[in-house]
Design an enzyme around this catalytic site. Structure first.
Site, short mmCIF file in Angstrom:
data_model
loop_
_atom_site.label_atom_id
_atom_site.label_comp_id
_atom_site.label_asym_id
_atom_site.label_seq_id
_atom_site.Cartn_x
_atom_site.Cartn_y
_atom_site.Cartn_z
N ASP A 95 -84.39 -33.28 2.84
CA ASP A 95 -85.34 -34.37 2.55
C ASP A 95 -84.80 -35.77 2.83
O ASP A 95 -85.56 -36.71 2.94
CB ASP A 95 -85.81 -34.29 1.09
CG ASP A 95 -84.68 -34.50 0.09
OD1 ASP A 95 -83.51 -34.59 0.50
OD2 ASP A 95 -84.97 -34.55 -1.12
N ASP A 160 -77.82 -34.90 -6.94
CA ASP A 160 -78.62 -36.10 -6.76
C ASP A 160 -78.90 -36.64 -8.15
O ASP A 160 -79.24 -35.88 -9.07
CB ASP A 160 -79.93 -35.78 -6.03
CG ASP A 160 -80.69 -37.04 -5.63
OD1 ASP A 160 -80.69 -37.38 -4.44
OD2 ASP A 160 -81.27 -37.69 -6.51
N ARG A 448 -85.32 -47.22 -7.43
CA ARG A 448 -84.22 -48.18 -7.28
C ARG A 448 -84.62 -49.30 -6.35
O ARG A 448 -85.35 -49.09 -5.39
CB ARG A 448 -82.96 -47.49 -6.74
CG ARG A 448 -82.39 -46.52 -7.75
CD ARG A 448 -80.98 -46.12 -7.46
NE ARG A 448 -80.54 -45.28 -8.57
CZ ARG A 448 -80.02 -44.07 -8.46
NH1 ARG A 448 -79.81 -43.56 -7.27
NH2 ARG A 448 -79.67 -43.40 -9.53
N SER A 643 -76.74 -43.74 -7.36
CA SER A 643 -76.76 -42.39 -6.81
C SER A 643 -75.54 -41.59 -7.22
O SER A 643 -74.46 -42.13 -7.47
CB SER A 643 -76.82 -42.49 -5.28
OG SER A 643 -76.60 -41.23 -4.70
N ARG A 645 -73.84 -39.78 -5.32
CA ARG A 645 -73.08 -39.43 -4.11
C ARG A 645 -71.58 -39.42 -4.33
O ARG A 645 -70.95 -40.43 -4.64
CB ARG A 645 -73.47 -40.34 -2.94
CG ARG A 645 -73.11 -41.79 -3.08
CD ARG A 645 -73.77 -42.62 -2.01
NE ARG A 645 -75.22 -42.61 -2.15
CZ ARG A 645 -76.01 -43.63 -1.81
NH1 ARG A 645 -75.50 -44.72 -1.29
NH2 ARG A 645 -77.31 -43.56 -1.96
#
Length: 755
Positions: A95, A160, A448, A643, A645
């Site tokens: 996505d 995520d 965000r 995030s 990440r």
């Protein structure tokens, strides 16, 4: 039958006994969050009452979800774990890598071409290791999870930060770094500090222009971007029961913006209806049988102050629509005060773009309410004055709204439907009609709005609102427009007023889809080969990080002293860099390029102590690495917010940064640093941040006796020969210290799987 229904049945079978045992050891009624946490302990039946905010606890989550940008690194790590198949149900979702530019069909085809190597890798590695694979175009991970996998009372982790969206179906769903996902997929317990609890009591009932999004926008204004750190937010009360399941998901989704570990709601009729509508009547029936286990005890909600660490009360009947921003999601403005704030602050008044959808607001209910406004506008001879786009959350939602004629409503006012993907929300947006640095305002239903987040332009003022408010502002073209009170001039010069939006929680004809985009893994993946081209610019097999050498860290250089907000977007940008998420060396060229250097107020410009010259952060760090010199990064408050990440932790580790010393951390980033064998430290005295000088040589002393709750000493040798010694705190427990010593958590997993 629902996906993994046998697993859900097994969980429901053990929950009543575990919850009763937890009540006995805790000695009081339990909140919903506590019931789910205690029923997922790795030890099984609870025997210990854990201290909120203090105790590190091992859990066994029920499932793992990964999106394509983070799945690459997570699965590259899992390939080193020594297992033939994942230990729990797991999925990968494509996505994040679809660039929004022209429209759904063209953008999706372009993405399949540009990202073919990555998609083929993810499909094959999923096929080999028993992971469900959702193809590009299937939808945004969190919407797909809500439609297919989330279940009341379950626990999941996802790579995520907005994994928390599944709280809308009564889960404890937590965003993590890829290394945490690897632990769980490898059959290891997952560690979390037992969260504190914030209770939000919702009274009354919404109406008119107010929506579920306004609840979390209000809460964000109250708690700020770090007010929920280390906490689970539990919503309850008659107002909570009145919200749709997907509305609950919206609220939980954006809980990531207050730093919350996760958010959740008790199981109710709205959730049962959603389960049945999405083909999971079997899950609803099973949940009904243990409904008391899937909600907090009555005593808790009767006297919440006794059971929660903090209680907030919001009357939905009085709640006003909100618009938050710019540049931070906690700068909250009731719609009645927005025009004044825009004028007083000199923010661009014209709306250049209005964007609805994203993982936060792309449900059928969201789309129908926005479409009702588009329909009105067309009937009243209005068109959107701003660029206007719609991002469906899944192919199931997209197919259903097309069947029901809603896309036609958007077409009539100039709306463009984008691919079922994250798109502009994460910077995957090619803006055609806007200069690179042009000052402008956009309003979105995303979560965000950090600087450069959506389009890479530091002068884009991003505001966050509900889809219906975004639609109204896009039609008006002005940030100062209040749809509750103001009129608009139509194409005929007539003054017209928009009526409040109307919508439907669930489609009358039910959801429909021809191809949802799911690919089941092979029953036996032993014969599946995963190929990574050694010359690839997109994918790179990993090498293990080296173990600690047993000595204190000495003669390190300061790489950067970051000033102010330093999110994971600043540390490892998304947007065009997403294409390198599977190649650690290449993506490391974006390390900290968005952080503001305290000493010159510039981004991507730090002093190289070896040459005295200023240059880009990654290049400077590579110069130190070439000379075998380790470095330290210094940061401000809530370092690493945003995030999940893990690249923001892996890149510094890969390039030779050994420690990150800050005033405070965001939860996920602190854990990610620990997992990669880094030192994540905080100033014992926050004022010591001022003692860090640009030419410092730094030592960290005390590692030979590294213990939980024992501070380390940081020695700062300044260029003028003077020395400062400061204390640095840490939150490492024995397991996490073992990660540091081994070089990473993954190194330990590999050793354990060899035995």
């Amino acid at each position: 039958m629902a996906f993994d229904f046998e697993m859900i049945q097994a969980k429901y079978a053990e929950m009543p006994e575990r919850i009763e045992a937890a009540k006995k050891v805790v000695g009081r009624p339990l909140t919903l969050a506590e019931k789910i946490l205690y029923s997922h302990l790795a030890e099984g039946t609870p025997t210990t009452a854990y201290k909120r905010g203090e105790s590190y606890v091992d859990f066994n989550p029920d499932r793992v979800a990964m999106q394509d940008a983070t799945a690459q690194m997570a699965l590259l790590q899992f390939m080193q774990a020594g297992r033939a198949k994942v230990a729990v149900p797991s999925t990968a979702h494509c996505d994040h890598l679809i660039q929004a530019k022209s429209g759904a069909d063209a953008d999706l085809e372009a993405a399949k071409d540009v990202n073919k190597e990555v998609y083929d890798f993810l499909a094959s590695v999923s096929n080999k290791y028993g992971i469900g694979f959702w193809k590009p175009g299937a939808g945004i991970i969190h919407q797909v999870v809500l439609e297919n996998y989330a279940f009341p009372g379950g626990m999941m982790i996802g790579t995520d930060s907005h994994t928390v969206n599944a709280g809308g179906l009564g889960m404890i769903a937590i965003g993590v770094g890829g290394a945490d996902a690897v632990d769980v997929m490898a059959g290891m317990p997952w560690e979390l500090k037992f969260p504190k609890l914030i209770g939000v009591k919702l009274t009354g009932k919404m109406g008119g222009w107010t929506s579920a999004k306004d609840v979390i926008l209000k809460v964000a204004g109250i708690l700020t971007v770090k007010g929920g750190t280390g906490c689970i937010v539990e919503y309850f009360g008659e107002g909570a029961d009145s919200l749709s399941c997907t509305g609950k998901g919206t609220i939980c989704n954006m809980g990531a913006e207050i730093g919350a570990t996760t958010s959740t709601f008790s199981y109710d009729e709205k959730m049962a209806n959603y389960l049945r509508s999405t083909g999971r009547a079997d899950v609803a029936e099973a949940a009904d049988k243990i409904a008391d286990c899937l909600k907090g005890d009555a005593e808790v909600y009767a006297e919440p102050e006794k059971y929660f660490d903090q209680v907030i009360e919001i009357n939905l009947s009085e709640l006003e629509p909100h618009v938050n921003g710019p540049f931070t999601p906690d700068l909250a403005h009731p719609i009645s005060e927005l025009a004044k704030a825009v004028k007083e602050n000199g923010w661009p008044e014209e709306v250049s773009a209005g964007l609805i959808g994203s993982c936060t607001n792309s449900s059928y209910e969201d789309i129908t309410r926005s479409a009702s406004l588009a329909r009105q506008a067309a009937e009243k001879n209005l068109k959107a004055k701003a660029e206007y786009s719609i991002t469906p959350g899944s192919e199931q939602v997209r197919y259903t709204i097309e069947r029901d004629g809603l896309i036609e409503d958007f077409d009539k006012i100039g709306g463009v439907v984008l691919a079922n993907a994250c798109g502009p929300c994460i910077g995957q947006w090619t803006r055609i009609n806007m200069g690179k640095d042009e000052r402008n305002s956009i309003v979105t239903s995303f979560n965000r709005n950090f600087a450069k987040r959506n389009d890479g332009n530091p002068n884009t003022h991003g505001f966050v609102a509900s889809p219906e408010i975004v639609t109204a502002l896009a039609i008006a073209g002005k940030m100062t427009f209040n749809p509750l009170t103001d009129t608009l001039t139509n194409e005929n010069g007539e003054e017209v007023k928009l009526d409040p939006p109307t919508g439907m929680e669930l489609p009358e004809k039910g959801f429909a889809v021809e191809d949802a985009g799911y690919q089941a893994p092979a029953e036996d993946g032993s014969g599946v080969e995963v190929i990574v081209n050694p010359d690839s610019e997109r994918l790179q097999l990993l090498s293990a990080f080296s173990a600690w050498d047993g000595n204190d860290l000495k003669d390190m250089k300061l790489l950067i002293k970051a000033k102010g907000k330093c999110t994971t977007d600043h540390i490892s940008m998304a947007g065009p860099w997403l294409k390198f998420r599977g190649h650690l060396d290449n993506i490391s060229n974006n390390m900290l390029i968005g952080a503001v250097n305290f000493f010159n107020e510039k981004t991507d410009c730090v002093k190289n102590q070896l040459t005295g010259e200023y240059g880009a952060v990654p290049a400077t760090q590579r110069a130190y690495k070439a000379q075998g010199i380790a470095t330290v990064v210094v940061g401000d408050e809530n370092y690493g917010e945003g995030s999940s990440r893990e690249h923001a932790a892996m890149e510094p580790r890969f390039l030779g940064v050994r420690a990150v010393l800050v005033k405070s951390f965001a939860r996920i980033h602190e854990t990610n640093l620990k997992k990669q064998g880094m030192l994540a430290l905080t100033f014992a005295d926050k004022n010591d941040y001022e003692k860090i000088q640009e030419d410092d040589t730094i030592a960290i002393v005390g590692l030979t006796d590294f213990q939980p709750n024992k501070p380390l000493t940081v020695v700062l040798r300044h260029a003028d020969g003077s020395v400062d010694e400061i204390q640095a705190n840490h939150t490492y427990n024995e397991n996490q210290i073992a990660w540091f010593k081994a070089g990473s958590a993954l190194n330990l997993i590999k050793e354990q799987n060899k035995k």
